[in-house]
Design a protein around this motif. Structure first.
Motif, PDB file in Angstrom:
ATOM      1  N   UNK A 197      -2.177  -5.518   5.350  1.00 54.07           N
ATOM      2  CA  UNK A 197      -1.292  -4.657   4.545  1.00 54.07           C
ATOM      3  C   UNK A 197      -1.102  -3.296   5.222  1.00 54.07           C
ATOM      4  N   UNK A 198      -2.200  -2.746   5.751  1.00 57.68           N
ATOM      5  CA  UNK A 198      -2.094  -1.444   6.423  1.00 57.68           C
ATOM      6  C   UNK A 198      -1.217  -1.556   7.669  1.00 57.68           C
ATOM      7  N   UNK A 258       6.817   4.840  10.375  1.00 58.12           N
ATOM      8  CA  UNK A 258       5.509   4.723   9.734  1.00 58.12           C
ATOM      9  C   UNK A 258       5.572   5.263   8.315  1.00 58.12           C
ATOM     10  N   UNK A 261     -12.962 -11.153   3.824  1.00 60.60           N
ATOM     11  CA  UNK A 261     -11.584 -11.564   3.507  1.00 60.60           C
ATOM     12  C   UNK A 261     -10.765 -10.355   3.051  1.00 60.60           C
ATOM     13  N   UNK A 262     -11.389  -9.509   2.214  1.00 60.52           N
ATOM     14  CA  UNK A 262     -10.663  -8.349   1.671  1.00 60.52           C
ATOM     15  C   UNK A 262     -10.284  -7.371   2.784  1.00 60.52           C
ATOM     16  N   UNK A 263     -11.210  -7.119   3.713  1.00 62.93           N
ATOM     17  CA  UNK A 263     -10.903  -6.186   4.811  1.00 62.93           C
ATOM     18  C   UNK A 263      -9.799  -6.746   5.712  1.00 62.93           C
ATOM     19  N   UNK A 319       0.817  -1.215   0.000  1.00 64.02           N
ATOM     20  CA  UNK A 319       0.000   0.000   0.000  1.00 64.02           C
ATOM     21  C   UNK A 319       0.849   1.263   0.000  1.00 64.02           C
ATOM     22  N   UNK A 378     -12.108 -13.251  -3.914  1.00 62.91           N
ATOM     23  CA  UNK A 378     -12.594 -14.106  -2.824  1.00 62.91           C
ATOM     24  C   UNK A 378     -14.065 -14.446  -3.031  1.00 62.91           C
ATOM     25  N   UNK A 379     -14.842 -13.470  -3.503  1.00 64.03           N
ATOM     26  CA  UNK A 379     -16.264 -13.731  -3.748  1.00 64.03           C
ATOM     27  C   UNK A 379     -16.426 -14.768  -4.850  1.00 64.03           C
ATOM     28  N   UNK A 389       1.305  -3.331   8.079  1.00 61.43           N
ATOM     29  CA  UNK A 389       2.737  -3.363   7.751  1.00 61.43           C
ATOM     30  C   UNK A 389       3.319  -1.969   7.591  1.00 61.43           C
ATOM     31  N   UNK A 390       2.450  -0.983   7.326  1.00 59.77           N
ATOM     32  CA  UNK A 390       2.954   0.382   7.160  1.00 59.77           C
ATOM     33  C   UNK A 390       3.277   1.030   8.500  1.00 59.77           C
ATOM     34  N   UNK A 391       2.715   0.490   9.561  1.00 61.96           N
ATOM     35  CA  UNK A 391       2.937   1.098  10.872  1.00 61.96           C
ATOM     36  C   UNK A 391       3.869   0.213  11.689  1.00 61.96           C
ATOM     37  N   UNK A 403     -18.669 -12.816   2.314  1.00 67.05           N
ATOM     38  CA  UNK A 403     -17.417 -13.476   2.718  1.00 67.05           C
ATOM     39  C   UNK A 403     -16.229 -12.818   2.016  1.00 67.05           C
ATOM     40  N   UNK A 404     -16.412 -12.499   0.719  1.00 67.45           N
ATOM     41  CA  UNK A 404     -15.335 -11.875  -0.049  1.00 67.45           C
ATOM     42  C   UNK A 404     -14.880 -10.568   0.567  1.00 67.45           C
ATOM     43  N   UNK A 405     -15.827  -9.738   1.013  1.00 65.31           N
ATOM     44  CA  UNK A 405     -15.448  -8.450   1.601  1.00 65.31           C
ATOM     45  C   UNK A 405     -14.819  -8.636   2.984  1.00 65.31           C
ATOM     46  N   UNK A 443      -9.378  -8.051  -4.088  1.00 69.44           N
ATOM     47  CA  UNK A 443      -9.437  -9.223  -3.204  1.00 69.44           C
ATOM     48  C   UNK A 443     -10.880  -9.625  -2.970  1.00 69.44           C
ATOM     49  N   UNK A 444     -11.756  -8.614  -2.783  1.00 71.16           N
ATOM     50  CA  UNK A 444     -13.168  -8.928  -2.555  1.00 71.16           C
ATOM     51  C   UNK A 444     -13.743  -9.669  -3.760  1.00 71.16           C
ATOM     52  N   UNK A 497      -7.413  -8.871   4.738  1.00 75.08           N
ATOM     53  CA  UNK A 497      -6.151  -8.850   3.974  1.00 75.08           C
ATOM     54  C   UNK A 497      -5.584  -7.433   3.885  1.00 75.08           C
ATOM     55  N   UNK A 498      -6.442  -6.454   3.561  1.00 78.84           N
ATOM     56  CA  UNK A 498      -5.939  -5.086   3.453  1.00 78.84           C
ATOM     57  C   UNK A 498      -5.584  -4.521   4.828  1.00 78.84           C
TER      58      UNK A 498
END
Lengths: 361, 385
Positions: free
Chosen positions: B318-319, A328, B310-312, A140, A347-348, B321-323, B306-308, A343-344, B314-315
Motif C-alpha cells: 500500500x505504501x 508522490x 503478512x500485515x507488513x 493510505x 491474518x493471525x 502505491x503512494x510513491x 505470521x499475521x504481522x 490485517x495482522x 500488505x501495508x
C-alpha cells in the motif's frame, strides 16, 4: 526589454491559442480554427509590420538594486500593454492582466530554437481527471487530502529536453556459473563450473530524453517517460500559445552524463540478455563507447499540478502526450496503523483457525 | 396335555440349539476344515495334544484350511488363534491346501524356548513323514521334546535390556517399572534394548530379538521394541501385532528419538519412547489413531508472527502505491528496434569446483511393513544418530 509574441485571430483580433483536442490554433472568441501552416505564414506577414515606437521613459519608482534584477526579465503584453515580469528562462506564459497567451520570441532565437516539439494531446480537464484517478486505490492516502482535492495550480508546460541519439558499442565480460548436483550413498556433491562470457555488440538509441530545466525534478521527468518521438513535429512558436514554456538552463554538455549512464546500462542489459544457459550471470567488466552521437533540443508537453497540504508542497506531473500521471502522495499514519493492526489480526486469526483445522482434520 | 408336550419339546429343542452353539464356540485343538484327517487320525493327534497341554499348561491348535481368505498362511493362523480366544501361551500349526504350505508358531512362554533352530527341528519332523496326519503327529512329538525347556522359563520377560550400559541403575529400574506397567496395562510389550555392537542390519536384529525371545502379547504378539546400537550408531523401532497397524504411528513414536540420542540423553529418550507408545497404543486399543492434543499457546504465537509478517507485506504494498516518482536508469524504450548487433560472443570455461557434504546421518528411514526371518510381519522405522 525582450520582444513578446502573441497570436491574434485574423477574424476578430482576439488572442488565440493551440487547441490540443483538434491539434489546431483556435480563437476562443469567435471559434475560428486555423491550420498551423497557415498561421505561420500569417505570422510572418505580421512580423513585417512596423511596430509603434512610443519611446516613453518615465523613470518612476525605485531602481533595482545591483544584482536584484539578475535572473528576471520584463516583457510588455502586446494586447493590454501590461508589464510581465518573469524569470530569465520563461519562454511562454499568460499575461497576468488580460490572460492572453504570450510567447517570448527572443527565448527561441538563434541557437536557442528547439528542433522539435511534441504538441499537447491532453488538456487541463484531462489532467484534473487524471489526478482524481491517481487518488484511486490509494488506501493510505489521507481522506481529507483526497476529499478536498484542492489544486493550487495547474499549468501546461513545454519542458526543455535534450534528446540524444547514439550508437553504443559495448564490450562486456560476465562471470557466469553452471552448477550440477548429484549424490552417492554418503555425500551430496555440488559441481560449480565458472565461465568468462564475453559479448561485444552495438545497439542504437534514438531520442533518449534528458531534462534540460533545473525547475523540473529529473526523477519526476523520467517517471513520466516514455515520449513517442514519432509524433514530434518541427518547432513552431505557435504551439506554445496558451501554455507555459521554458528555455533550457542545463546545457547539452551538462546533460550528457545522464544520457551516457542510461544508455550504458541499457547496452549492458541488452548484451546480458544474449547470455543463456547459465545458473548465474554477473557483469564483471564493461567498456562502452558511443559513436554517431547527436543531441537535439526539444520541448515536450507536461502538465504540472501543485498543491500544499500541511505545509508541504506536493507536485504531480502528467505526460501531455501519453497521459501518464505520477506524483508522490502523503500517507496517513493513523490509517496505516489501522490497516497494519487489522490485517495482522485477521491474518493471525486465519492462521490460528487453519492450524486448528489441520489439527482437527 | 398336548400343549404341554409341545411346549416341552420346544424348550428341549431350544436347549439343544444352545448346546450346539456352545459346542461350536468351544476351543477345539483340531479344526480340520480341509478334511485331511480320518477319525482315527484325529484321535491319535488329540491324544498327543492333550498330553502336551496337560504337561505344560498351554494351548495347542492344529488347523487345516482350503481357503486362506486372502491372507498369507501365517496371517490366517495368527488371526484364527487370536479371534478364537486361545491362551497367550501356546503352540500352533496350520496346513493350507490353497498354498500347499504349512506354518508353525509359538506364543507367550512357548516362544521363549522356540528359536530359529527349534523351528527347523519341528518343520523337518513334519516334512519327513508321508501323510499330513503322520507329519502332524511327528511335529507334535518334536514340540513335546523342545517344550521340556519350558520348565526353565521362569519370571517375566525383561522390558529393559541395557547391554550397552547407557543407563544408570536407578534409571534402568525406573524405566523397567514404567515399561512393565505400560505393557501390563495395555497388553502390549514395550521393550528397550541397547547393544554395544551389532553385526547385522538394525532392522533384522530388532525383529529377530523380538520374535525369538518370545515378546508380544496375544495371538498377534502385540509389542514394540526399540533397539539402540553404539557400533554402528544405529537405532531401530520394530512394531508387531497392534503396533504394526495403521492405528499406531511410528512417526509419532520416533519423533524425538534422534535428538535425544545425539545429545546422549538416553534416559530421556527411552522415557519419551515409553510415553509415546503409551499414548499411541492406548488410542489404538480404543480403535483410533492417537492425535496429539492441540497446543493453542504455541499455535497462537506462530499465528501472530505470521499475521504481522503478512500485515507488513500488505501495508508495504500500500505504501509503495503512494510513491510513483522514481528515476529511470535505463533507456530501453529508446533503443532502435532490431539494431542490436552482437559481433563477438565467446564463452570461455575457466575452472571447476566440486564441493561435497556428508549426508545427514540423522536421516530416518521408515521401512513400512515387512516380514522378518521368522516369517512374522513387522513395521519398522530407524536411522543413524
Amino acid at each position: 526589454m525582450s520582444v513578446t509574441q502573441e497570436y491574434k485571430c485574423p477574424c476578430c483580433g482576439g488572442a488565440i491559442g493551440f487547441d490540443s483536442s483538434i491539434q489546431k490554433m483556435k480563437c476562443p472568441y469567435c471559434d475560428c480554427e486555423f491550420e498551423m501552416e497557415a498561421l505561420a505564414a500569417y505570422d510572418n506577414d505580421l512580423n513585417s509590420q512596423q511596430a509603434d515606437n512610443m519611446n516613453w521613459n518615465t523613470n518612476v519608482g525605485e531602481s533595482w538594486q545591483p544584482g536584484e534584477e539578475e535572473g528576471l526579465r520584463v516583457y510588455v503584453c502586446n494586447s493590454c500593454g501590461g508589464e510581465i515580469v518573469c524569470d530569465e528562462n520563461s519562454a511562454a506564459t499568460s499575461c497576468p492582466y488580460c490572460d492572453n497567451p504570450v510567447v517570448f520570441k527572443g527565448q527561441f532565437a538563434g541557437d536557442l530554437k528547439p528542433d522539435l516539439v511534441i504538441p499537447f494531446k491532453f488538456d487541463k480537464a484531462a489532467a484534473k481527471a487524471a489526478l482524481k484517478k491517481h487518488y484511486e486505490g490509494k488506501r493510505l492516502l489521507p481522506k481529507v487530502f483526497k476529499d478536498q482535492n484542492h489544486i493550487d495550480e495547474i499549468k501546461g508546460v513545454y519542458v526543455p529536453f535534450w534528446l540524444f541519439d547514439a550508437t553504443a558499442d559495448a564490450h562486456v565480460r560476465f562471470k557466469a556459473t553452471k552448477t550440477r548436483t548429484w549424490s552417492d550413498s554418503r555425500y551430496n556433491y555440488t559441481e560449480t563450473s565458472y565461465f568468462a562470457v564475453n559479448r561485444s555488440g552495438n545497439v542504437a538509441f534514438a531520442n533518449v530524453p534528458v531534462d534540460g530545466s533545473t525547475k523540473m525534478a529529473d526523477d519526476m521527468m523520467e517517471s513520466i517517460e516514455p515520449f513517442n518521438m514519432n509524433e514530434a513535429v518541427d518547432f513552431q512558436t505557435a504551439y506554445l500559445a496558451g501554455y507555459l514554456a521554458d528555455k533550457y538552463d542545463v546545457s547539452a554538455e551538462e546533460s550528457i552524463n545522464r544520457a551516457n549512464q542510461r544508455i550504458k546500462n541499457s547496452a549492458e542489459l541488452a548484451l546480458e540478455a544474449t547470455v543463456h544457459g547459465y545458473t548465474s550471470v554477473q557483469p564483471e567488466y564493461s567498456s562502452v563507447s558511443f559513436y554517431d552521437g547527436y543531441a537535439k533540443y526539444a520541448l515536450l508537453p507536461v502538465w504540472i499540478l501543485n498543491t500544499n497540504w500541511k505545509g508541504k508542497k506536493y507536485t504531480f506531473a502528467m505526460n501531455g502526450q501519453t497521459g501518464k500521471f505520477v506524483g508522490d502522495l502523503p500517507m496517513d499514519k493513523g490509517i496505516y496503523k489501522k490497516w497494519l493492526w487489522s490485517i495482522a489480526a485477521i491474518a493471525s486469526a486465519a492462521c490460528f483457525a487453519l492450524s486448528w483445522l489441520m489439527w482437527w482434520a | 396335555m398336548k400343549k404341554i408336550i409341545i411346549v416341552l419339546l420346544t424348550v428341549i429343542m431350544s436347549c439343544t440349539m444352545l448346546l450346539t452353539v456352545s459346542a461350536d464356540e468351544s476351543l477345539s485343538p483340531i479344526v480340520d476344515n480341509a478334511d485331511m484327517f480320518t477319525a482315527d487320525d484325529e484321535t491319535a493327534i488329540l491324544s498327543k495334544i492333550n498330553d502336551i497341554c496337560n504337561t505344560y499348561s498351554i494351548d495347542a491348535l492344529v488347523l487345516t484350511v482350503t481357503d486362506n481368505e486372502g491372507m498369507t498362511t501365517a496371517e490366517y493362523l495368527e488371526k484364527f488363534y487370536t479371534d478364537n480366544g486361545y491362551s497367550d501361551d501356546g503352540i500352533m500349526v496350520i496346513i493350507s491346501t490353497e498354498t500347499n504350505s504349512f506354518y508353525t508358531n509359538a506364543v507367550g512362554r512357548c516362544a521363549r524356548v522356540m528359536d530359529e533352530a527349534a523351528y527347523t527341528i519341528v518343520d523337518d519332523a513334519f516334512l519327513a513323514e508321508d501323510t499330513y496326519a503322520a507329519g502332524t503327529e511327528a511335529l507334535l512329538d518334536a514340540f513335546d521334546t523342545l517344550l521340556v525347556d519350558l520348565e526353565d522359563v521362569t519370571g517375566d520377560l525383561p522390558y529393559v535390556i541395557d547391554n550397552a550400559d547407557l543407563l544408570t541403575d536407578t534409571e534402568e529400574t525406573a524405566l523397567a517399572d514404567k515399561l512393565t506397567e505400560i505393557s501390563t496395562r495395555l497388553e502390549c510389550d514395550v521393550i528397550v534394548l541397547t547393544e554395544v555392537s551389532i553385526d547385522t542390519e538394525a532392522q533384522a536384529y530388532a525383529d529377530d530379538y523380538f520374535d525369538y525371545n518370545g515378546y508380544g502379547q496375544g495371538g498377534q504378539r502385540d509389542g514394540i521394541l526399540m533397539l539402540v546400537s553404539m557400533d554402528p550408531r544405529k537405532w531401530h523401532v520394530s512394531g508387531s501385532g497392534i503396533c504394526n497397524s495403521d492405528l499406531v504411528s511410528l512417526d509419532y513414536i520416533c519423533e524425538e528419538i534422534v535428538g535425544y540420542l545425539q545429545n546422549e540423553s538416553y534416559a530421556t529418550c527411552f522415557n519419551s519412547f515409553a510415553d509415546r507408545c503409551d499414548n499411541a497404543v492406548s488410542a489404538a486399543r480404543n480403535g483410533e489413531a492417537y492425535k496429539e492434543p492441540f497446543k493453542p499457546g504455541m499455535s497462537l504465537v506462530i499465528s501472530v508472527v505470521i499475521g504481522f509478517i503478512v500485515a507488513f507485506i500488505a501495508t508495504g504494498v500500500m505504501k509503495g502505491k503512494l510513491k510513483t516518482v522514481r528515476a529511470n536508469n535505463l533507456a530501453q524504450n529508446y533503443a532502435v528496434p532490431g539494431s542490436l548487433n552482437v559481433y563477438n560472443a565467446r564463452d570461455m570455461f575457466l575452472y571447476r569446483q566440486v564441493t561435497y557434504t556428508e549426508k545427514s546421518n540423522d536421516s530416518d528411514s521408515s521401512n513400512g511393513s515387512h516380514t522378518s526371518s521368522s516369517g512374522r510381519s513387522h513395521s519398522g522405522k530407524g536411522g543413524s544418530f
